[in-house]
Enzyme design. Structure first.
Site, PDB file in Angstrom:
ATOM      1  CG  ASP A   1      -1.598   1.211   1.502  1.00  0.00           C
ATOM      2  OD1 ASP A   1      -2.317   1.670   0.594  1.00  0.00           O
ATOM      3  OD2 ASP A   1      -1.429   1.787   2.614  1.00  0.00           O
TER       4      ASP A   1
ATOM      5  CG  ASP B   1      -1.408   7.637   0.624  1.00  0.00           C
ATOM      6  OD1 ASP B   1      -0.276   7.991   0.236  1.00  0.00           O
ATOM      7  OD2 ASP B   1      -2.448   7.827  -0.039  1.00  0.00           O
TER       8      ASP B   1
ATOM      9  CE1 TYR C   1      -9.477  11.915  -0.311  1.00  0.00           C
ATOM     10  CE2 TYR C   1      -9.918  13.071   1.735  1.00  0.00           C
ATOM     11  CZ  TYR C   1     -10.243  12.093   0.821  1.00  0.00           C
ATOM     12  OH  TYR C   1     -11.316  11.289   1.050  1.00  0.00           O
TER      13      TYR C   1
ATOM     14  CB  SER D   1      -2.310   3.450  -3.354  1.00  0.00           C
ATOM     15  OG  SER D   1      -2.187   4.369  -4.400  1.00  0.00           O
TER      16      SER D   1
ATOM     17  CD  GLN E   1      -3.613   7.905  -3.909  1.00  0.00           C
ATOM     18  OE1 GLN E   1      -3.983   9.010  -3.510  1.00  0.00           O
ATOM     19  NE2 GLN E   1      -2.819   7.120  -3.188  1.00  0.00           N
TER      20      GLN E   1
ATOM     21  CG  HIS F   1     -12.926   4.705  -9.978  1.00  0.00           C
ATOM     22  ND1 HIS F   1     -12.205   3.586 -10.323  1.00  0.00           N
ATOM     23  CD2 HIS F   1     -13.197   5.359 -11.126  1.00  0.00           C
ATOM     24  CE1 HIS F   1     -12.055   3.552 -11.644  1.00  0.00           C
ATOM     25  NE2 HIS F   1     -12.632   4.615 -12.157  1.00  0.00           N
TER      26      HIS F   1
ATOM     27  CB  CYS G   1     -14.485   1.131  -9.500  1.00  0.00           C
ATOM     28  SG  CYS G   1     -13.339   1.410  -8.145  1.00  0.00           S
TER      29      CYS G   1
ATOM     30  CB  CYS H   1      -9.662  -0.788  -9.768  1.00  0.00           C
ATOM     31  SG  CYS H   1     -10.434   0.740 -10.287  1.00  0.00           S
ATOM     32  NE  ARG H   2     -12.722   3.113  -1.758  1.00  0.00           N
ATOM     33  CZ  ARG H   2     -11.937   4.072  -1.256  1.00  0.00           C
ATOM     34  NH1 ARG H   2     -11.211   4.818  -2.049  1.00  0.00           N
ATOM     35  NH2 ARG H   2     -11.913   4.306   0.037  1.00  0.00           N
TER      36      ARG H   2
ATOM     37  CG  ASP I   1      -1.932   2.001   6.467  1.00  0.00           C
ATOM     38  OD1 ASP I   1      -2.292   1.735   5.295  1.00  0.00           O
ATOM     39  OD2 ASP I   1      -2.259   3.054   7.049  1.00  0.00           O
TER      40      ASP I   1
HETATM   41 MG   LIG Z   1      -2.889   3.007   3.669  1.00  0.00          MG
HETATM   42 ZN   LIG Z   2     -11.439   2.167  -9.078  1.00  0.00          ZN
END
Ligand SMILES: [Mg+2]
Ligand SMILES: [Zn+2]
Length: 203
Positions: free
Chosen positions: A29, A31, A40, A71, A73, A112, A118, A120-121, A147
């Site tokens: 991962d 962040d 953000y 990740s 985003q 997304h 979606c 992919c998240r 994390d």
């Molecule tokens: Mg993280």
């Molecule tokens: Zn996605």
């Protein structure tokens, strides 16, 4: 009478074509795992590698594991930052790692918002599947290090070894999630580097 063995013209021997050998990878991962999680993040100047990250990445790569970032985003779809901002941050992460003599092998990210639903998240698995396809990886013998609970969930879903390293301070912010993720993960470690050692120890 002896004669030279006959050689048929053009009959060069070829090995039967074998499928390309699949490699193992360590997915990480971004962040809160590689870098301090400032929500953000838009400015590459804010990027700060977490303790042990450069050493851990370097160790994994020395053992021939590509290290691939996956990740979420959602700030892109929310309009808080752009794809270019994200890519500038990724270049900055590579720059900081290069100073320590290492680098990451690839970055995949979902742009997304959760409402888009979606695939992919994370904990969705589409980005891992895409990476596996593009880079000839065997997911079941790969590992996922993150994390948050959703990192562990995505790894579990794909049959990967899962390593959970809570970001410093996470116990105060997400006490229930920390306990749950700790219970679900195969490896629970207090630093990125120690998680890497334990992934490698699993063979
Ligand atoms: Mg993280
Ligand atoms: Zn996605």
């Amino acid at each position: 009478v002896s004669s030279a063995p006959e050689v048929e013209a053009g009959a060069e021997w070829r090995a039967p074509s074998a499928p390309p050998r699949l490699r193992r990878a360590v997915f990480v991962d971004r962040d809160g795992t590689l870098v301090v999680d400032r929500h953000y993040m838009k400015d590459p100047g804010q990027i700060e590698l977490l303790r042990g990250v450069a050493q851990g990445v370097s160790l994994l790569r020395a053992h021939h594991f590509p290290v691939i970032v996956v990740s979420n985003q959602s700030g892109i779809e929310r309009g808080l930052y752009t794809q270019e901002d994200v890519e500038a941050i990724h270049r900055r992460i590579q720059e900081l790692l290069a100073r320590e003599g290492t680098q990451l092998d690839a970055f995949y990210y979902c742009p997304h918002a959760p409402e888009t639903k979606c695939p992919c998240r994370k904990p969705g698995t589409a980005l891992f599947e895409r990476a596996a396809e593009e880079r000839h990886l065997d997911l079941r013998s790969s590992a996922m290090l993150g994390d948050r609970g959703l990192d562990v969930e995505a790894g579990k879903e794909l049959g990967m070894l899962t390593a959970y390293v809570p970001e410093p301070g996470a116990r105060e912010h997400f006490p229930v999630e920390v306990l749950e993720a700790q219970g679900r993960a195969d490896i629970f470690a207090s630093s990125f580097l120690s998680a890497c050692h334990r992934i490698l120890a699993r063979g």
